[in-house]
Design a protein around this motif. Structure first.
Motif, short mmCIF file in Angstrom:
data_model
loop_
_atom_site.label_atom_id
_atom_site.label_comp_id
_atom_site.label_asym_id
_atom_site.label_seq_id
_atom_site.Cartn_x
_atom_site.Cartn_y
_atom_site.Cartn_z
N ASP A 100 -23.18 -23.63 4.90
CA ASP A 100 -23.43 -24.88 5.61
C ASP A 100 -24.61 -24.68 6.57
N GLN A 101 -24.93 -25.74 7.32
CA GLN A 101 -26.00 -25.62 8.31
C GLN A 101 -25.61 -24.56 9.34
N SER A 102 -26.61 -23.99 9.99
CA SER A 102 -26.39 -22.77 10.75
C SER A 102 -25.39 -22.91 11.89
N ASP A 103 -25.33 -24.06 12.58
CA ASP A 103 -24.37 -24.17 13.68
C ASP A 103 -22.93 -24.21 13.18
N VAL A 104 -22.74 -24.64 11.91
CA VAL A 104 -21.41 -24.59 11.30
C VAL A 104 -21.14 -23.21 10.73
N LEU A 149 -19.14 -31.74 13.37
CA LEU A 149 -18.10 -31.36 14.33
C LEU A 149 -16.83 -30.94 13.60
N VAL A 150 -16.50 -31.64 12.52
CA VAL A 150 -15.30 -31.33 11.75
C VAL A 150 -15.46 -29.99 11.05
N ARG A 151 -16.61 -29.81 10.43
CA ARG A 151 -16.83 -28.56 9.70
C ARG A 151 -16.92 -27.37 10.66
N ARG A 152 -17.48 -27.60 11.85
CA ARG A 152 -17.56 -26.55 12.85
C ARG A 152 -16.15 -26.16 13.33
N ALA A 153 -15.26 -27.15 13.49
CA ALA A 153 -13.88 -26.87 13.90
C ALA A 153 -13.19 -26.01 12.86
N LEU A 154 -13.41 -26.32 11.59
CA LEU A 154 -12.85 -25.48 10.53
C LEU A 154 -13.38 -24.06 10.62
N ALA A 155 -14.70 -23.91 10.78
CA ALA A 155 -15.31 -22.59 10.81
C ALA A 155 -14.80 -21.76 11.97
N VAL A 178 -33.14 -18.66 11.22
CA VAL A 178 -33.06 -17.55 12.16
C VAL A 178 -31.68 -17.46 12.81
N PHE A 179 -31.01 -18.60 13.02
CA PHE A 179 -29.69 -18.57 13.66
C PHE A 179 -28.65 -17.96 12.73
N ALA A 180 -28.72 -18.32 11.45
CA ALA A 180 -27.79 -17.73 10.49
C ALA A 180 -28.05 -16.24 10.33
N GLU A 233 -16.51 -31.11 3.20
CA GLU A 233 -17.54 -32.09 2.87
C GLU A 233 -17.52 -33.28 3.81
N ASP A 234 -16.84 -33.13 4.92
CA ASP A 234 -16.82 -34.21 5.92
C ASP A 234 -18.24 -34.47 6.41
N SER A 235 -18.56 -35.72 6.66
CA SER A 235 -19.92 -36.08 7.07
C SER A 235 -20.29 -35.58 8.45
N SER A 236 -19.31 -35.27 9.28
CA SER A 236 -19.58 -34.84 10.65
C SER A 236 -19.59 -33.30 10.74
#
Length: 416
Positions: free
Chosen positions: A82-86, A56-62, A111-113, A51-54
């Motif tokens: 989450d949003q598709s880039d994450v 970038l953090v959630r993407r690093a986890l993924a 479409v990305f997901a 639930e981090d606001s960034s």
């Protein structure tokens, strides 16, 4: 302790620092030798970072948890929504997501997901069916080119129904190593409809001329598909294709006669079996005695045009007399056509004019094709630069294109 210290530090760290720390913590959770209490604290800390606001953090986890089989299950599910880039790394690689979760993510994702799901190393048939039904164009193309996608014939046909007018989609489907005959037929129809609409919109051909040309190209391609079905699946494959052609209104006397005049007898035999309702063995026996009353009764029972009976008999006789083998590229045999024309002329009673007109079109097509091939042979032997279309070469590919674009182009030039 881990969670308290991390959260205290995270209050003053920027997004890039938090992302780097999140990745390190994820790797420690997966690979470090932690006791049960440390592992539990690390899991709670990682879950809170979902639930981090960034992003970038959630993407690093993924990215760090995507391929792990022992990643926290709830965290993986949260990241997948989450949003598709994450979500994309999780959707494309995580072994923890069930088929139902993937279908749900495809339904709510962009479409990305959807594309990430379509490019998984293995895409089960149920997920393929969902993507074929609701997936965006780009996701459907990605699914079509993925060798790990278990796409059923029904789903392939659904993709053709939705995006068959798109050339890139058709090319992606044709790149698959194996396509059912029904799907190839659907691609033929889609390509022909697209070409026909294009030339009519450009004013190059009338609607009626374009429809006839389109029908002839579909019939030629279908003869190739019949030969492939017989080679791959034997009689069963041809029978299934005939059932599809019959159900979709594509099984015409003209198509069956074209197949016979190309040296292909499988389509005619399967058509008689399907339309008459008799056993294959019975039909094959009656077909051997094509001059007898039994064959005439079988022909009538199948509901084929009575006026075409002399032509079918003459074609069968010519095949027998000339020991004609089918052409792999569905080329009409000029020898067979002339034999059938002679037989029709001998019994001309004014009722065969329409049939003879069809045969004359076949004759013209076969003569032009023979001239192209002979000219190409002479050019090759004499080292003369080719002046014909590139496809009109001596050696025809093992499997011709679904639609003969060079023949289509030649017809356009003739009509211009």
């Amino acid at each position: 302790m881990i969670m308290r210290h991390f959260l205290s530090w995270a209050q003053t760290a920027n997004a890039a620092q938090r992302a780097e720390a999140a990745g390190a913590l994820a790797r420690a959770y997966l690979y470090a030798d932690l006791d049960s209490s440390q592992r539990r604290e690390a899991e709670l800390t990682l879950t809170s970072l979902a639930e981090d606001s960034s992003p970038l953090v959630r993407r690093a986890l993924a990215e760090n948890l995507a391929s792990a089989v022992d990643a926290p299950r709830a965290l993986v599910s949260a990241l997948a929504c989450d949003q598709s880039d994450v979500a994309s790394p999780i959707l494309s690689r995580s072994p923890l997501l069930s088929d139902a979760e993937l279908i749900d993510c495809a339904a709510i994702g962009d479409v990305f997901a959807q594309t990430a799901i379509a490019l998984r190393a293995r895409v089960p048939s149920s997920v393929c069916a969902a993507l074929a039904e609701i997936g965006a164009r780009e996701a459907s193309i990605s699914l079509a080119v993925n060798p790990g996608a278990e796409i059923t014939a029904f789903s392939l046909c659904r993709m053709v129904e939705r995006f068959g007018d798109d050339g890139e989609m058709r090319e992606a489907l044709l790149s698959r190593p194996w396509l059912p005959a029904t799907v190839r037929n659907a691609l033929v129809n889609a390509a022909a409809a697209s070409l026909s609409a294009f030339v009519v919109d450009c004013g190059w051909l009338t609607q009626a001329r374009a429809e006839r040309l389109s029908q002839e190209e579909r019939d030629k391609a279908n003869v190739v598909i019949v030969a492939d079905a017989a080679e791959q699946d034997g009689r069963r494959g041809v029978r299934e294709l005939v059932q599809h052609l019959c159900a979709s209104g594509q099984l015409t006397a003209s198509l069956v006669l074209r197949a016979l005049l190309s040296g292909n007898r499988d389509l005619f035999e399967a058509t008689l079996t399907e339309l008459s309702g008799l056993r294959e063995e019975k039909v094959a026996g009656l077909l051997r005695d094509f001059r007898g009353a039994g064959f005439a009764a079988l022909y009538a029972r199948a509901g084929l045009p009575e006026k075409f009976l002399p032509a079918f008999r003459a074609a069968l006789e010519a095949q027998r007399d000339h020991a004609m083998a089918p052409h792999s590229d569905a080329r009409l045999s000029l020898v067979l056509i002339e034999h059938v024309l002679a037989a029709c002329a001998a019994i001309d009673n004014g009722e065969l004019d329409r049939l003879k007109a069809l045969l004359r079109r076949f004759q013209r097509e076969a003569a032009l094709e023979q001239a192209r091939l002979e000219t190409a042979r002479l050019a090759a032997d004499s080292h003369i630069p080719e002046v014909l279309p590139a496809a009109a070469i001596l050696e025809t590919p093992a499997r011709a294109p679904l639609i003969d674009l060079d023949a289509f182009d030649a017809e356009l030039r003739e009509a211009a």
